[in-house]
Write a protein that holds these residues in place. Sequence first.
Motif, mmCIF file in Angstrom:
data_model
loop_
_atom_site.group_PDB
_atom_site.id
_atom_site.type_symbol
_atom_site.label_atom_id
_atom_site.label_comp_id
_atom_site.label_asym_id
_atom_site.label_seq_id
_atom_site.Cartn_x
_atom_site.Cartn_y
_atom_site.Cartn_z
ATOM 1 N N PRO A 55 0.740 -0.631 0.402
ATOM 2 C CA PRO A 55 0.083 0.200 -0.062
ATOM 3 C C PRO A 55 1.116 1.418 -0.430
ATOM 4 N N LYS A 56 0.221 2.271 -0.610
ATOM 5 C CA LYS A 56 0.652 3.477 -0.245
ATOM 6 C C LYS A 56 0.074 4.929 0.022
ATOM 7 N N PRO A 57 1.212 5.501 -0.116
ATOM 8 C CA PRO A 57 -0.007 6.857 0.267
ATOM 9 C C PRO A 57 -0.350 8.196 -1.052
ATOM 10 N N LEU A 58 -1.220 8.778 -0.901
ATOM 11 C CA LEU A 58 -1.839 9.669 -2.246
ATOM 12 C C LEU A 58 0.093 9.869 -2.501
ATOM 13 N N LYS A 59 0.680 10.522 -1.912
ATOM 14 C CA LYS A 59 2.004 11.553 -3.095
ATOM 15 C C LYS A 59 1.722 10.509 -4.678
ATOM 16 N N ASP A 60 2.044 8.229 -3.498
ATOM 17 C CA ASP A 60 2.819 8.233 -4.699
ATOM 18 C C ASP A 60 1.147 7.316 -5.831
ATOM 19 N N HIS A 61 0.517 8.421 -6.356
ATOM 20 C CA HIS A 61 -0.063 7.529 -7.183
ATOM 21 C C HIS A 61 0.424 7.101 -8.741
ATOM 22 N N ILE A 102 -1.904 -0.410 -4.633
ATOM 23 C CA ILE A 102 -3.190 0.386 -3.431
ATOM 24 C C ILE A 102 -2.440 1.522 -2.878
ATOM 25 N N LEU A 103 -3.400 2.215 -2.596
ATOM 26 C CA LEU A 103 -3.865 3.386 -2.711
ATOM 27 C C LEU A 103 -4.519 3.475 -0.702
ATOM 28 N N LEU A 104 -3.390 4.145 0.425
ATOM 29 C CA LEU A 104 -4.348 3.981 1.988
ATOM 30 C C LEU A 104 -4.445 4.997 1.938
ATOM 31 N N ALA A 139 -1.970 4.975 12.890
ATOM 32 C CA ALA A 139 -0.927 5.506 12.067
ATOM 33 C C ALA A 139 0.716 4.911 12.532
ATOM 34 N N ILE A 140 0.520 4.456 14.422
ATOM 35 C CA ILE A 140 1.491 3.950 14.652
ATOM 36 C C ILE A 140 2.167 2.140 14.050
ATOM 37 N N ILE A 141 0.566 1.488 13.686
ATOM 38 C CA ILE A 141 0.295 0.500 13.379
ATOM 39 C C ILE A 141 0.951 0.656 12.176
ATOM 40 N N GLU A 142 0.792 1.313 11.780
ATOM 41 C CA GLU A 142 1.212 1.281 10.073
ATOM 42 C C GLU A 142 2.204 1.735 9.855
ATOM 43 N N ALA A 143 3.138 2.254 10.491
ATOM 44 C CA ALA A 143 4.645 3.231 10.633
ATOM 45 C C ALA A 143 5.216 1.753 11.216
ATOM 46 N N ASP A 144 4.795 0.821 12.404
ATOM 47 C CA ASP A 144 5.570 -0.432 12.767
ATOM 48 C C ASP A 144 5.717 -1.383 11.209
ATOM 49 N N ALA A 145 4.792 -1.698 10.641
ATOM 50 C CA ALA A 145 4.363 -2.400 9.205
ATOM 51 C C ALA A 145 5.243 -1.681 8.609
ATOM 52 N N GLY A 146 5.679 -0.417 8.479
ATOM 53 C CA GLY A 146 6.875 -0.028 7.002
ATOM 54 C C GLY A 146 5.780 0.745 6.703
ATOM 55 N N ILE A 147 4.880 1.076 6.583
ATOM 56 C CA ILE A 147 3.567 1.509 5.239
ATOM 57 C C ILE A 147 3.227 2.865 6.147
ATOM 58 N N GLN A 148 3.376 3.468 4.824
ATOM 59 C CA GLN A 148 2.714 5.295 4.758
ATOM 60 C C GLN A 148 1.240 4.890 3.905
ATOM 61 N N SER A 149 0.543 5.804 4.156
ATOM 62 C CA SER A 149 -0.671 6.041 4.169
ATOM 63 C C SER A 149 -1.183 7.567 4.055
ATOM 64 N N THR A 150 -2.206 8.628 3.766
ATOM 65 C CA THR A 150 -2.772 9.460 4.051
ATOM 66 C C THR A 150 -3.553 9.984 4.950
ATOM 67 N N TYR A 151 -3.508 11.160 5.929
ATOM 68 C CA TYR A 151 -4.465 10.684 6.626
ATOM 69 C C TYR A 151 -5.693 12.380 6.746
ATOM 70 N N PHE A 152 -6.283 12.407 6.177
ATOM 71 C CA PHE A 152 -7.181 12.958 5.783
ATOM 72 C C PHE A 152 -7.860 14.038 7.286
ATOM 73 N N ALA A 211 4.530 12.645 11.764
ATOM 74 C CA ALA A 211 5.889 12.898 12.172
ATOM 75 C C ALA A 211 5.732 10.724 12.161
ATOM 76 N N LEU A 212 5.446 10.419 12.127
ATOM 77 C CA LEU A 212 5.616 8.877 12.037
ATOM 78 C C LEU A 212 5.630 8.155 10.130
ATOM 79 N N GLY A 213 5.383 9.747 9.728
ATOM 80 C CA GLY A 213 6.203 9.444 7.952
ATOM 81 C C GLY A 213 4.737 9.512 6.964
ATOM 82 N N HIS A 214 3.923 9.473 6.708
ATOM 83 C CA HIS A 214 2.733 9.775 7.359
ATOM 84 C C HIS A 214 2.208 10.765 6.310
ATOM 85 N N GLU A 215 1.553 10.953 5.564
ATOM 86 C CA GLU A 215 0.963 12.555 5.172
ATOM 87 C C GLU A 215 -0.012 13.097 5.871
#
Length: 96
Positions: free
Chosen positions: A14-20, A25-27, A42-55, A77-81
């Motif tokens: 899965p990828k954040p929207l910036k990587d469309h 799969i965009l998360l 966001a913490i769970i995703e970061a621990d899994a090495g996943i970045q996503s986008t939060y609106f 700060a966890l690497g998400h958008e």
Amino acid sequence: MDNYTSFLGSIKDPKPLKDHRRGGILLRHDVDHALQKALRMAIIEADAGIQSTYFALPAHYYDKDTQYLQLCQEIKALGHEIGLHNNVLKEAIVAN
């Protein structure tokens, strides 16, 4: 949140929207009023090495009297958008 961890394990790359442009799969999450839960996700995703986008809703994002901005900054700060979730159409309907 165990179900969410299982869900994340079931999707491939899965990828954040910036990587469309890279496809796949965009998360993204519309978190509006649930920033505490969003931070846990966001913490769970970061621990899994996943970045996503939060609106987040702009009205809450700029409210200096809440923790909303701080929570958004922690998610970022966890690497998400962080994106601003536009609810102009809803506001226009409610106003009329």
